[in-house]
Scaffold this motif. Structure first.
Motif, mmCIF file in Angstrom:
data_model
loop_
_atom_site.group_PDB
_atom_site.id
_atom_site.type_symbol
_atom_site.label_atom_id
_atom_site.label_comp_id
_atom_site.label_asym_id
_atom_site.label_seq_id
_atom_site.Cartn_x
_atom_site.Cartn_y
_atom_site.Cartn_z
ATOM 1 N N GLU A 115 31.528 -46.516 -8.273
ATOM 2 C CA GLU A 115 30.981 -46.916 -9.563
ATOM 3 C C GLU A 115 31.979 -46.714 -10.693
ATOM 4 O OE1 GLU A 115 28.032 -48.378 -10.142
ATOM 5 O OE2 GLU A 115 27.858 -48.445 -7.971
ATOM 6 N N GLU A 116 32.660 -45.596 -10.679
ATOM 7 C CA GLU A 116 33.488 -45.239 -11.835
ATOM 8 C C GLU A 116 34.953 -45.602 -11.686
ATOM 9 O OE1 GLU A 116 32.784 -44.218 -14.782
ATOM 10 O OE2 GLU A 116 30.648 -44.005 -14.523
ATOM 11 N N GLY A 117 35.375 -46.000 -10.481
ATOM 12 C CA GLY A 117 36.757 -46.379 -10.315
ATOM 13 C C GLY A 117 37.619 -45.188 -9.959
ATOM 14 N N ILE A 120 38.045 -41.465 -11.825
ATOM 15 C CA ILE A 120 37.020 -40.425 -11.862
ATOM 16 C C ILE A 120 36.568 -40.169 -10.431
ATOM 17 C CG2 ILE A 120 34.725 -39.815 -12.678
ATOM 18 C CD1 ILE A 120 35.251 -41.419 -15.162
ATOM 19 N N GLU A 222 53.439 -45.048 -13.254
ATOM 20 C CA GLU A 222 54.624 -45.885 -13.055
ATOM 21 C C GLU A 222 55.379 -45.458 -11.794
ATOM 22 O OE1 GLU A 222 58.365 -47.679 -15.536
ATOM 23 O OE2 GLU A 222 57.332 -45.945 -16.298
ATOM 24 N N GLN A 225 52.171 -45.017 -8.275
ATOM 25 C CA GLN A 225 51.317 -46.020 -7.655
ATOM 26 C C GLN A 225 51.822 -46.508 -6.311
ATOM 27 O OE1 GLN A 225 49.885 -49.169 -10.029
ATOM 28 N NE2 GLN A 225 48.567 -47.867 -11.215
ATOM 29 N N ALA A 235 46.757 -57.106 -1.240
ATOM 30 C CA ALA A 235 45.852 -57.783 -2.171
ATOM 31 C C ALA A 235 46.596 -58.883 -2.921
ATOM 32 C CB ALA A 235 45.261 -56.775 -3.151
ATOM 33 N N MET B 1 42.492 -56.267 -3.682
ATOM 34 C CA MET B 1 41.055 -56.318 -3.417
ATOM 35 C C MET B 1 40.376 -55.080 -3.995
ATOM 36 S SD MET B 1 40.418 -57.942 0.323
ATOM 37 C CE MET B 1 41.238 -56.679 1.242
ATOM 38 N N GLN B 3 36.714 -52.995 -3.544
ATOM 39 C CA GLN B 3 35.482 -52.859 -2.767
ATOM 40 C C GLN B 3 35.400 -53.927 -1.682
ATOM 41 O OE1 GLN B 3 32.254 -52.827 -5.545
ATOM 42 N NE2 GLN B 3 32.814 -50.864 -6.392
ATOM 43 N N THR B 6 37.619 -60.119 -2.543
ATOM 44 C CA THR B 6 38.823 -60.743 -3.063
ATOM 45 C C THR B 6 38.628 -61.043 -4.548
ATOM 46 O OG1 THR B 6 38.057 -62.969 -2.655
ATOM 47 C CG2 THR B 6 39.191 -61.878 -0.842
ATOM 48 N N PHE B 25 42.708 -51.382 -20.543
ATOM 49 C CA PHE B 25 43.737 -50.343 -20.435
ATOM 50 C C PHE B 25 43.559 -49.301 -21.547
ATOM 51 C CE2 PHE B 25 47.929 -48.593 -21.371
ATOM 52 C CZ PHE B 25 48.310 -48.174 -20.114
ATOM 53 N N GLY B 57 35.311 -44.234 -17.739
ATOM 54 C CA GLY B 57 35.490 -44.717 -16.387
ATOM 55 C C GLY B 57 35.256 -46.223 -16.345
ATOM 56 N N ASP B 58 35.530 -46.811 -15.197
ATOM 57 C CA ASP B 58 35.416 -48.270 -15.106
ATOM 58 C C ASP B 58 33.985 -48.749 -15.346
ATOM 59 O OD1 ASP B 58 38.060 -48.259 -14.636
ATOM 60 O OD2 ASP B 58 37.949 -48.780 -12.523
ATOM 61 N N ALA B 59 33.002 -47.957 -14.887
ATOM 62 C CA ALA B 59 31.608 -48.397 -15.075
ATOM 63 C C ALA B 59 31.247 -48.410 -16.563
ATOM 64 C CB ALA B 59 30.671 -47.482 -14.307
ATOM 65 N N GLY B 60 31.691 -47.389 -17.287
ATOM 66 C CA GLY B 60 31.420 -47.339 -18.720
ATOM 67 C C GLY B 60 32.089 -48.484 -19.464
ATOM 68 N N THR B 73 37.759 -52.698 -12.551
ATOM 69 C CA THR B 73 38.730 -51.986 -11.715
ATOM 70 C C THR B 73 39.891 -52.904 -11.351
ATOM 71 O OG1 THR B 73 36.986 -50.591 -10.817
ATOM 72 C CG2 THR B 73 39.018 -50.718 -9.548
ATOM 73 N N ARG B 76 42.009 -53.700 -14.464
ATOM 74 C CA ARG B 76 42.815 -52.553 -14.882
ATOM 75 C C ARG B 76 43.993 -52.346 -13.939
ATOM 76 N NH1 ARG B 76 42.750 -48.130 -13.168
ATOM 77 N NH2 ARG B 76 40.648 -48.136 -12.327
ATOM 78 N N GLU B 80 47.814 -52.552 -15.150
ATOM 79 C CA GLU B 80 48.756 -51.446 -14.965
ATOM 80 C C GLU B 80 49.979 -51.912 -14.179
ATOM 81 O OE1 GLU B 80 46.536 -48.244 -13.280
ATOM 82 O OE2 GLU B 80 45.541 -47.783 -15.172
ATOM 83 N N ARG B 81 49.739 -52.739 -13.186
ATOM 84 C CA ARG B 81 50.888 -53.238 -12.422
ATOM 85 C C ARG B 81 51.786 -54.098 -13.302
ATOM 86 N NH1 ARG B 81 51.247 -53.240 -7.108
ATOM 87 N NH2 ARG B 81 52.035 -55.350 -6.938
ATOM 88 N N THR B 86 55.355 -51.150 -11.066
ATOM 89 C CA THR B 86 55.465 -49.961 -10.226
ATOM 90 C C THR B 86 56.344 -50.238 -9.015
ATOM 91 O OG1 THR B 86 53.442 -50.615 -9.148
ATOM 92 C CG2 THR B 86 53.265 -49.017 -10.914
#
Lengths: 299, 565
Positions: A115-117, A120, A222, A225, A235, B1, B3, B6, B25, B57-60, B73, B76, B80-81, B86
């Motif tokens: 849920e939170e990613g 968290i 950086e 990851q 992916a 991916m 969860q 795709t 971000f 968090g992502d849900a918020g 998710t 983000r 970030e990538r 990275t």
């Protein structure tokens, strides 16, 4: 589980700790459950996962070997599979508690919260370990350090067996005296200075204790990851719009190097760059921080 | 991916990544700050007091901006990538790490994508209601358009097709891409960085387009100076825009821009490097000036991990010509705002690949830049008319054979008045777009029959909303003679009274607009921004107007004058 033997909680705790040590734990502690429940946000509390939990046991296993700290930076990331040992130790401990004390127990999953990613955790193993007194937050991005064992990996066991809680460490070993000296002279500790992405900063007060810790997780990512590199590459490849895009994603020069390492290397997980820990006098210099030091100390 | 799903299954498009990436971000808990040792000391009050600093968090975040947690998710992770590129083993290895650390090779993290204070101030001018952004993205009004992306696409799709046509011949799409890459590298080598402002005072030449595209490719921002700007006007715009570079000819008549800079450089401390086009290279007389050809030649390529601009980045900082004196009103525009306006407009104007688009107005004008963007969006060629005069315009029409002409009424009135159009072959023109005020109805009526294969359309816009309303192909000259048509795709228009209440159809009031192409606010001028918008987000155009029964808008002067304000 209906034939629960009559065992004094303190005696049970002694037996559990002895078993954990036998399975490879360097440090074991029982965290104050009420404190975890107050600090962790809703959805991330032990009772959210195991409603009748009575005790949270935290264990720490040894981190990198002394050899791992000495190899060149590029290869560091391939020696980090120690968390697997922490998880197998806690998994065995849950079985031990159930078989010896007839009490439901679980090995607490460290997996991501759907849920939170990923930022968290479902359960904070760090919070459990800190409250159990087997580590204290450092200036290096809150990585837990132990005054004797230095840098460890952690895992937790939840059980319905009631055990007396331990207290957090009375003193925080971070910053070490040498780091305080360096901070007084240069305004930075070794972890702050040597971080390749400068993700750490902070202040030390007049008594030589931590006053503020700043950790830029995005900057750290950086370097870190690579931990998720393989799924991320796959992916990218799956998400590419055409054959050329898939080829680029899979065989970019950096990624080709990664495939090579994965095919000939340890097969272990990739990890952060660990430069902050490499230069940390506690992580690498604590009395029992690595097997060579432990052997010298007769442990 | 994410969860196990795709990207397509999650319904995440490139446009969504471009629109939401920065917001997600910024909302993520990327910065941990701890004061003291509250957990070890079980200081629950301190923990509670600082809980809000942990970020979301992502849900918020998902709940906040209206996406699913899984989409957040994924976006983000992609953001970030994109930001961090990275996989920096090479960097870690080069540094040596730990006790092998080599300080001389150290590059502070923030320098990988550092924005100057001025650039950050400009970016701060872009503030959008996430709900509106969500709508713009879902409707397809905001896409992943960037000029460098369009340039690359055109060069791949039709490398030999004409990108620029002028009296010297033509430049192909592939040729323009190569040339722009060289100038982009040159600008970087000269010290221009993402978000920096580059001022251009050039006529409508190849060099103008090259610099415009190179500045954009670098992630920098272009501000255009009118060719007639001198002295105080120049100083005001260069100072207010925080321009770091000026690109100008060696002479504009008897005015030397670089000479002027040399005399006033102490007043413009940020403007370090003028780039000069032309035969007179005043390097000896003006140290620090850089000849244009040197800028374009021999610079090292951009760093391998160079971050391309995204659609949410600003790329234009324009100053309305009719702004009242006082504090300058700089209008920053992002790719989202300007390029979506052009992309959505080309279907309405019938601009297609292979067409030729000519602007009679200088490129510093919002409508001329709109025509350039429309040409690039469609893969059409940009026809170049360096300096307008009635004979030069008709000559360009006959030689360059434009399919589309964007012009102000004055340009065509002068040509009609000189009887030039009757002697000119206008058969190539499929559409003449008239923009500007006032447009005499008789001009439209006089022009329409002279176009054997074309039509006249009328466009209303401002720097703040480049193409806000226009008549469409097929509307006929009578409608264009009396009206500016109806809103461009995505734009909403209403007529409101001086209290901001919408008036009935047919009643007079102020023309107000809102939508994906309307600017977000003036740069460094909060008072002007506050005055420009209603409380519910409509931009007050200042135009007196009424809307007819079909939704076409008829202009009738300035609202202040009509309303007696």
């Amino acid at each position: 589980m209906d034939e629960r033997p009559e065992v004094e909680p303190s005696q049970a705790k002694t037996e559990i700790f002895a078993y954990a040590h036998k399975r490879g734990a360097l440090a074991v502690g029982v965290a104050d459950l009420d404190a975890i429940e107050r600090i962790a946000p809703p959805g991330h509390r032990p009772t959210d996962l195991m409603p009748r939990v009575k005790s949270v046991i935290a264990i720490g296993v040894g981190g990198q070997t002394q050899g791992a700290w000495r190899v060149p930076a590029k290869a560091m990331a391939y020696f980090g599979s120690t968390e697997t040992r922490a998880y197998s130790c806690s998994y065995a401990l849950a079985f031990f508690i159930e078989s010896r004390f007839r009490t439901p127990s679980i090995y607490c999953p460290p997996d991501l919260d759907n849920e939170e990613g990923p930022r968290i955790p479902l359960q904070s193993l760090k919070l459990h370990a800190e409250l159990a007194g087997i580590g204290a937050r450092s200036l290096a991005g809150d990585i837990l350090l132990h005054p004797e064992f230095g840098y460890m990996y952690f895992a937790s066991v939840f059980t319905e067996l009631e055990l007396p809680a331990d207290e957090p460490l009375a003193e925080n070993p971070c910053p070490a005296p040498s780091c305080v000296d360096m901070y007084r002279r240069q305004g930075r500790t070794p972890c702050m200075k040597f971080c390749p992405v400068q993700c750490l900063s902070g202040k030390i007060d007049a008594e030589g204790r931590q006053e503020e810790m700043h950790y830029d997780m995005a900057a750290c990512a950086e370097m870190s990851q690579q931990y998720e590199a393989v799924p991320a590459i796959l992916a990218d490849a799956m998400g590419a719009g055409d054959e050329a895009g898939r080829r680029d994603a899979l065989f970019d020069p950096d990624n080709k190097m990664l495939w090579y390492k994965m095919s000939v290397g340890s097969g272990g997980l990739l990890a952060q760059c660990f430069e902050c820990m490499r230069v940390c006098p506690i992580a690498t210099g604590a009395e029992l921080a690595d097997p060579i030091r432990r052997a010298r100390a007769g442990r | 991916m994410t969860q196990g799903l795709t990207r397509a299954q999650l319904g995440v498009t490139d446009e969504m990544v471009a629109a939401y990436g920065e917001t997600i971000f910024a909302l993520s808990n990327n910065l941990q700050i701890r004061r003291g040792d509250p957990v070890r000391e079980k200081d629950f009050a301190a923990i509670e007091a600082r809980r809000h600093e942990l970020g979301m968090g992502d849900a918020g975040i998902a709940e906040r901006i209206g996406l699913t947690p899984a989409q957040v998710t994924l976006i983000r992770n992609l953001e970030e990538r994109r930001r961090f590129r990275t996989g920096h083993y090479h960097l870690l290895n080069a540094l040596g790490g730990g006790r092998r650390y080599r300080a001389e090779r150290f590059v502070p993290f923030q320098d990988h994508f550092r924005f100057s204070e001025e650039a950050l101030a400009l970016r701060a001018a872009f503030s959008f209601d996430p709900e509106r952004v969500r709508g713009y993205v879902e409707q397809g009004w905001w896409g992943s358009d960037t000029l460098s992306g369009w340039l690359r696409r055109n060069a791949r799709a039709n490398p030999e097709g004409a990108a620029l046509v002028d009296e010297r011949g033509s430049v192909s799409n592939a040729g323009l891409e190569t040339r722009v890459a060289a100038i982009t590298a040159g600008l970087h080598h000269a010290g221009v960085r993402p978000g920096d402002v580059v001022a251009i005072q050039l006529p409508n030449t190849r060099e103008y387009v090259e610099v415009f595209l190179a500045v954009s490719s670098l992630g920098a921002v272009m501000t255009t100076l009118r060719m007639t700007s001198r002295g105080p006007e120049l100083a005001a715009q260069l100072g207010h825009s925080r321009a770091r570079m000026l690109v100008a000819p060696d002479r504009i008549g008897d005015f030397s821009p670089v000479g002027w800079w040399s005399e006033h450089r102490s007043e413009l401390p940020l403007l370090e490097t003028p780039v000069v086009l032309g035969a007179e290279v005043p390097r000896a007389e003006v140290p620090g000036a850089l000849p244009y050809e040197r800028l374009a030649a021999g610079a090292p390529p951009l760093p391998r991990d160079w971050r391309e601009p995204t659609a949410a980045d600003p790329f234009l900082l324009l100053y309305p010509s009719d702004a009242a004196s006082g504090r300058p009103k700089g209008v920053p525009l992002s790719y989202h705002q300007m390029l979506s306006n052009a992309r959505l407009g080309i279907a309405e104007h019938g601009v297609r690949a292979g067409d030729v688009v000519l602007s009679a107005a200088p490129f510093g004008d919002f409508c001329a830049l709109y025509s350039v963007a429309a040409a690039l969006a469609a893969g059409a060629a940009i026809a170049l008319l360096p300096a307008f005069s009635p004979p030069a315009l008709v000559d360009a029409i006959e030689r360059l054979r434009p399919t589309h002409l964007f012009a102000a009424p004055a340009h065509l009135a002068a040509s009609v008045g000189a009887d030039l159009l009757d002697r000119t072959d206008l058969s190539s023109l499929r559409l003449v777009v008239l923009a500007g005020k006032p447009i005499p109805p008789d001009l439209v009526r006089a022009l329409a029959p002279r176009l054997p294969n074309g039509e006249v359309c009328r466009l209303w816009g401002m720097t703040e909303i480049p193409a806000g309303l226009y008549t469409r192909k097929g509307d006929g000259p009578e409608l264009a003679a009396r009206s500016v048509g109806h809103p461009s795709p995505g734009t909403e228009a209403r007529i409101a009274d001086e209290h901001g209440r919408e008036v009935p159809r047919g009643a007079k009031g102020e023309l107000q607009v809102r939508g994906p192409s309307v600017f977000a606010g003036y740069f460094d001028n909060p008072e002007a921004t506050a005055a420009a918008f209603t409380a519910d987000g409509w931009f007050r155009s200042g135009e007196a107007a009424r809307m007819d029964a079909d939704g076409n808008v008829v202009l009738s002067g300035r609202f202040e004058e009509v309303a007696g304000r």
